[in-house]
Write an enzyme that holds these catalytic residues in place. Structure first.
Site, PDB file in Angstrom:
ATOM      1  N   ASP A   1     -20.879 -37.114  34.996  1.00 24.49           N
ATOM      2  CA  ASP A   1     -21.891 -37.225  34.298  1.00 24.49           C
ATOM      3  C   ASP A   1     -22.252 -38.584  33.513  1.00 24.49           C
ATOM      4  O   ASP A   1     -23.370 -38.980  32.941  1.00 24.49           O
ATOM      5  CB  ASP A   1     -21.693 -36.044  33.306  1.00 24.49           C
ATOM      6  CG  ASP A   1     -20.367 -36.128  32.345  1.00 24.49           C
ATOM      7  OD1 ASP A   1     -19.395 -37.073  32.489  1.00 24.49           O
ATOM      8  OD2 ASP A   1     -20.004 -35.107  31.493  1.00 24.49           O
TER       9      ASP A   1
ATOM     10  N   ARG B   1     -23.939 -33.394  26.177  1.00 25.64           N
ATOM     11  CA  ARG B   1     -24.632 -33.506  27.306  1.00 25.64           C
ATOM     12  C   ARG B   1     -26.082 -32.946  27.193  1.00 25.64           C
ATOM     13  O   ARG B   1     -26.558 -32.342  26.160  1.00 25.64           O
ATOM     14  CB  ARG B   1     -24.129 -32.718  28.507  1.00 25.64           C
ATOM     15  CG  ARG B   1     -22.466 -32.914  28.332  1.00 25.64           C
ATOM     16  CD  ARG B   1     -22.137 -32.148  29.735  1.00 25.64           C
ATOM     17  NE  ARG B   1     -22.889 -32.479  30.771  1.00 25.64           N
ATOM     18  CZ  ARG B   1     -22.547 -32.559  32.108  1.00 25.64           C
ATOM     19  NH1 ARG B   1     -21.607 -32.159  32.368  1.00 25.64           N
ATOM     20  NH2 ARG B   1     -23.457 -32.397  33.012  1.00 25.64           N
TER      21      ARG B   1
ATOM     22  N   TYR C   1     -13.096 -32.351  27.363  1.00 23.15           N
ATOM     23  CA  TYR C   1     -11.912 -32.317  28.046  1.00 23.15           C
ATOM     24  C   TYR C   1     -10.872 -32.171  27.203  1.00 23.15           C
ATOM     25  O   TYR C   1     -10.383 -32.366  26.098  1.00 23.15           O
ATOM     26  CB  TYR C   1     -11.919 -33.999  28.412  1.00 23.15           C
ATOM     27  CG  TYR C   1     -12.900 -34.619  29.443  1.00 23.15           C
ATOM     28  CD1 TYR C   1     -12.574 -34.054  30.666  1.00 23.15           C
ATOM     29  CD2 TYR C   1     -13.952 -35.088  28.932  1.00 23.15           C
ATOM     30  CE1 TYR C   1     -13.518 -34.646  31.667  1.00 23.15           C
ATOM     31  CE2 TYR C   1     -14.839 -35.570  30.005  1.00 23.15           C
ATOM     32  CZ  TYR C   1     -14.546 -35.298  31.312  1.00 23.15           C
ATOM     33  OH  TYR C   1     -15.480 -35.921  32.341  1.00 23.15           O
TER      34      TYR C   1
ATOM     35  N   PRO D   1     -11.360 -39.272  34.508  1.00 20.01           N
ATOM     36  CA  PRO D   1     -12.873 -39.064  34.431  1.00 20.01           C
ATOM     37  C   PRO D   1     -13.156 -39.244  32.888  1.00 20.01           C
ATOM     38  O   PRO D   1     -14.347 -39.494  32.596  1.00 20.01           O
ATOM     39  CB  PRO D   1     -12.925 -37.600  34.710  1.00 20.01           C
ATOM     40  CG  PRO D   1     -11.961 -37.043  34.427  1.00 20.01           C
ATOM     41  CD  PRO D   1     -10.796 -37.841  34.558  1.00 20.01           C
TER      42      PRO D   1
END
Lengths: 671, 671
Positions: free
Chosen positions: B49, B278, B286, B361
């Protein structure tokens, strides 16, 4: 709204920019609407092209200004070319095209076909409204006695679905560099128009048939020869001038140094040319056809060719050379300056756009004013249909927009005369046009032409002082408030926010995530009213106490917010509260503010997109919003915005009862 | 390129972001390419993302950064939350997410499915390349002996077209708030993805069959388990860590005040959470799954549920509460940190993206570095296929990108350790992580993570000092110049333009129409090389004389411009000249400059889009480009840019012979 339903809320006749704007409002407000157009396809080039900065603001409120901004040619500078003492043209002045700081956008140029494309894409994304093409209205019956009964369908319209043969078949490719002048030829069709062309024949299963439908409301956006207007027996009042102009859209081959600037070129005795640089390397030339003179016989426009127009341009622009290999579109026209006598029939059938005003195209106003008619009208009809507002607001359409049309014609009279005239040889040459006067008019005209100077008069939805009829077109839109004295507001609390004008835009930061936004980006065209709380310096305890009190008033179960919001819908569905405070962002928390300023939802938690702050951003400077809006951070204020971003009321943080009275003037109580 | 052709120039395996980036270059350079993917559909949510500002610059060079900018969540501030003396978490610091002024974009977050959509739309607009889905490579035969013969097809690949049954049928809607973790469920598919879904089955007429195709080049973008890599026998070198992390994409219901900020939350003894706000109200968490520890047994990830991950988050974030009603996607993973041993087989078969590097990530690097691999590679292959460059440039892919991958893993090692560790209790707690060290690493990491710090080493296409092997991954890419000494350039002429780094962007105005542009907007990814002429103060006669001389040299029929441009094509088709001068715009005319700086075409006249000026704009301030680029206006300089915006050479206005030698090092003479 699927084509074919025989009972609908709104019928829109004409799918040009005005009709598409009206349909867009219906799509965003969830209204059952149909939109028909007699043409078989949308247009693909030519036609209108200039877009005001206000129009871009409106497009942005629907979410597609970025597409225009990206594809269009931006207009930065106007160069004035005039004869020098020896009669040779030379650049005499440079002036900014858009007056700096009046808008976050500048004027741009992009042809009407692309604008229509963006509307069509937006309709597809937000609704099932599709333009029904090749559909002609044939008969209109209106039952006036039902007009004031909100739930009735007083309009009967018979529609003829044209067969393929009846549609204009003249769609062949232009040859030998001679483009067609109807805007329909296909030399430069964009990829995203292709689907429409392929589907044209199959779109309408009713080809060759007739149907009769019933509608609650009807909007005639059907152009200067409006069928709707003729059914109503209304006139366009005004006159045809004898100025004949030619228009060429070409990729110019020239040594003229300012061909990519907007130019007004007056030659000593070989006429005038206006240069409008456009997208895709094109330049539009408006050229005075010097073969006709005021008072002469009517020119047969069918005799005019692109070659004749080019030759006129070449004479004006000499000693510079100009020619072309590629011509995209051309036309010749005479200026008519007319305004419709009435803009509506019983506030059930409305006229918008060219159906009620025609004028010169050179100031780039036509498409803008037409779309803004529909932008003014659409949410009003939708609000009545949705049960939010009563029918009293519909009268403000004619009051607000017919006045704009009148002002536009007055502007156009002056502008056209200056532009069409011959430059004065010297100060004694009274028949000539003074170039000083021309420059002055150009600069003043720029403010008008930007569209942001629009100032709607006092009415049931514009709470300000003065005579409502005088400030509009004469229509009676004065306040019939059942609860006492007229609501006026307290305009001086926000020096640079004007009741009746659109809310200006400055940068603020989202309190929750520090992202900078132009405040106008929060004012989406979704049919909602908004109360902007200028909360001021909430780090000051006494100011915060005022804000907490305001929160308590608004959150009370008998507050106007709850009274005008249908039970079971979210509290921001009719009126949204947006807050801008002026304390340092990093010393303030979203949760410091009353809950009603950032409402909670059981599915999605708190709302993080309603509280903003006037502070420094990391990457885009400081918006100085309080200073620019002219609001005292120690005091703050409340501002009510209509669904079209125009300011309806300004008052104190404590004036909750006064806001309530304002809304009571036209809103429908739901509980 | 229609699917089904048995001989093609480039076969791309894998249609994730890296494969789509490679295909996009082929589309823009007119290369015959096919792109296949074993999955039946694109992904629709979840996955990667984060987008670096450099990635947005690259998207802009292809024309779709604006779509990302509009839809994504912008990342402005990082809040660090750490235990206070009593062990309660509190906000200890705020730092800007993107370092101010390093790019005209900032880091944003938008899920991979949308990025793929923009690539697909762009492919459709610019080519007939379409992704062939449900196609699996089965066998690869490579004839090494043909590798250096440019016109051969040394690659044979057998493709299996999967039947509908063979495609993953697991596409059902998630229920009970438990989203699937494969990124394929359809709860929130965007409208513009619908067509793809409807056409999925009918897209491939070869369903259930096999075919063998011949290719000149092949690019394996087929992920961490790359089939292509396995065929070549290359290894991923590195190790798997035992840190296990969970990921939840949810609409959070929480009283945590910074949920819309990027947060790193370290609790005293209940693990760590990273918060990534987001688009569409979503927040990605996370979460360190504290049930596993370094050195413990391998965790069975199939046992992990969203509820377990949420509970871990709740412990870390306490006393604040967090829960959700809607979960969009979730997963659990272990961090592997590995780099491919080789990035290419004989510069005919290449590997890119996850096929050659895997890592954590959390820094939002993966999708970016993968796309940038393909961005580095695509134009090089296209240039060789187009006959512009010789094969020597292809070795720079591994040299440049394997070095980046190595740097990335080193960065990730440090960042993951800091993030996964427990906060130090005090300065004596050596097993714990110092929060000062963490903040410091975060700030330094931000420069790396932006993507703009990439600095490619000396090579045949990067004319700078130093050891080519040391500056890259060890691959020999040193200059084999047939015409004498190595070309080094004169970097000090432009203080803030670094050979090997991407060209920075500042605002300049178009000389012809006064429009402000970020200079980078002129550097479209279309395969062309560019020479930027910093012409300096051309109002000074002696400086203008230098520029006129430069124009004469370039326009000479035996100049390198003509030698490297195919006869019959426009003079800017291989190498484009862009000029930025520093004299006042209104005292300068486009026609003051040599013709070659604004070439003439018989169809379209002069080119008005090549000469720019560093001057004040009407609405957007002054870019101070000379000051920001660090170029002396009295002196000027020349800068050569590669097709990917990286700086290849810097030199004096007079150094035309030196530029020629630079190009002679790798370009193919056409006349």
């Amino acid at each position: 709204m699927a084509p074919g339903d025989s009972k609908i809320d709104v019928l829109i006749v004409g799918a040009g920019p005005a009709g598409l704007m009206a349909a867009t409002w219906m799509a965003r407000c969830g209204i059952r609407a149909r939109i028909i157009d007699k043409r078989g396809t949308k247009i693909f080039n030519g036609q209108a092209d200039g877009l005001q900065c206000r129009t871009l603001e409106i497009f942005d409120s629907f979410g597609f200004a970025d597409r225009v901004w990206k594809e269009s040619n931006h207009m930065l500078e106007i160069c004035l070319w005039n004869p020098d003492a020896d009669g040779n043209i030379r650049r005499s002045d440079r002036i900014p095209d858009t007056i700096p700081k009046i808008s976050r956008f500048q004027q741009v140029v992009l042809h009407q076909g692309r604008i229509e494309r963006f509307f069509l894409d937006s309709l597809k994304e937000h609704s099932d409204i599709t333009v029904e093409r090749g559909v002609l209205p044939e008969a209109l019956i209106f039952d006036e006695s039902l007009a004031e009964d909100v739930d009735t369908y007083p309009i009967d319209v018979t529609l003829q679905h044209l067969s393929e043969e009846e549609l204009n078949p003249d769609q062949s490719q232009a040859t030998n560099g001679t483009a067609k002048s109807d805007g329909l030829f296909r030399s430069n069709i964009s990829a995203d128009d292709t689907d429409d062309l392929l589907n044209r024949a199959s779109q309408n299963a009713k080809t060759g048939t007739r149907e009769t439908i019933k509608a609650k409301y009807m909007i005639g956006c059907d152009g200067a020869h409006s069928w709707t207007r003729r059914q109503l027996g209304y006139k366009l009042e005004g006159e045809q001038t004898d100025y004949v102009w030619g228009v060429l859209d070409i990729i110019p081959i020239t040594d003229f140094p300012d061909i990519r600037m907007r130019c007004a070129i007056h030659s000593a005795s070989s006429g005038s040319v206006m240069v409008i640089p456009r997208e895709n390397k094109l330049v539009r030339l408006y050229i005075q056809m010097t073969t006709t003179e005021r008072g002469g016989g009517k020119l047969d426009r069918s005799n005019i060719t692109p070659q004749m127009i080019l030759e006129c341009a070449q004479k004006t622009i000499a000693p510079y050379k100009i020619t072309y290999d590629y011509c995209d579109w051309w036309t010749a026209y005479q200026i008519g300056q007319r305004v419709g006598s009435e803009f509506s029939k019983n506030e059930r059938i409305f006229l918008a756009g060219d159906a009620v005003h025609t004028h010169s195209p050179k100031a780039g106003q036509g498409m803008n004013v037409s779309m803004q008619d529909a932008y003014n009208l659409g949410w009003k009809i939708a609000s009545v249909l949705n049960g939010t507002a009563n029918r009293s607001i519909l009268k403000t359409y004619q009051s607000e927009r017919r006045r704009i049309a009148q002002d536009l014609i007055a502007f156009d009279h002056k502008f056209s005369r200056l532009f069409s005239g011959r430059p004065a040889k010297d100060v004694m040459d009274e028949a000539g046009i003074s170039m000083e006067e021309f420059k002055d008019a150009f600069e003043k005209g720029n403010m008008f032409a930007s569209g942001v100077a629009v100032n709607y008069g006092a009415s049931v939805i514009v709470a300000k002082d003065g005579d409502a009829a005088e400030q509009g077109d004469g229509t009676d839109v004065s306040v019939k408030n059942p609860n006492g004295a007229r609501v006026i507001g307290n305009a001086k609390l926000a020096r640079n926010i004007k009741t009746g004008m659109r809310m200006p835009s400055f940068q603020v930061l989202n309190q929750a995530d520090a992202r900078p936004w132009q405040f106008q980006e929060m004012l989406k065209s979704d049919g909602r009213w908004r109360i902007v709380v200028f909360a001021g310096d909430v780090a000051n305890a006494s100011q915060m106490k005022r804000i907490k009190n305001l929160g308590s008033s608004l959150a009370a179960k008998d507050s106007f917010l709850y009274r005008f919001t249908p039970p079971g819908t979210s509290i921001d569905s009719i009126i949204e509260i947006l807050t801008i405070h002026s304390s340092p962002r990093s010393e303030t928390e979203l949760f410091d503010f009353p809950d009603i300023f950032h409402p909670y939802s059981e599915k999605e938690g708190w709302d993080y997109w309603k509280v903003y702050v006037d502070d420094m951003s990391y990457h885009e400077g400081h918006g100085h919003a309080y200073e620019n809006y002219g609001v005292d951070p120690g005091k703050g204020c409340l501002v009510v915005l209509r669904p079209d971003q125009y300011v309806g009321w300004i008052g104190e943080i404590e004036d909750v009862a006064e806001i309530a009275r304002y809304f009571e003037g036209f809103m429908v109580q739901r509980t």
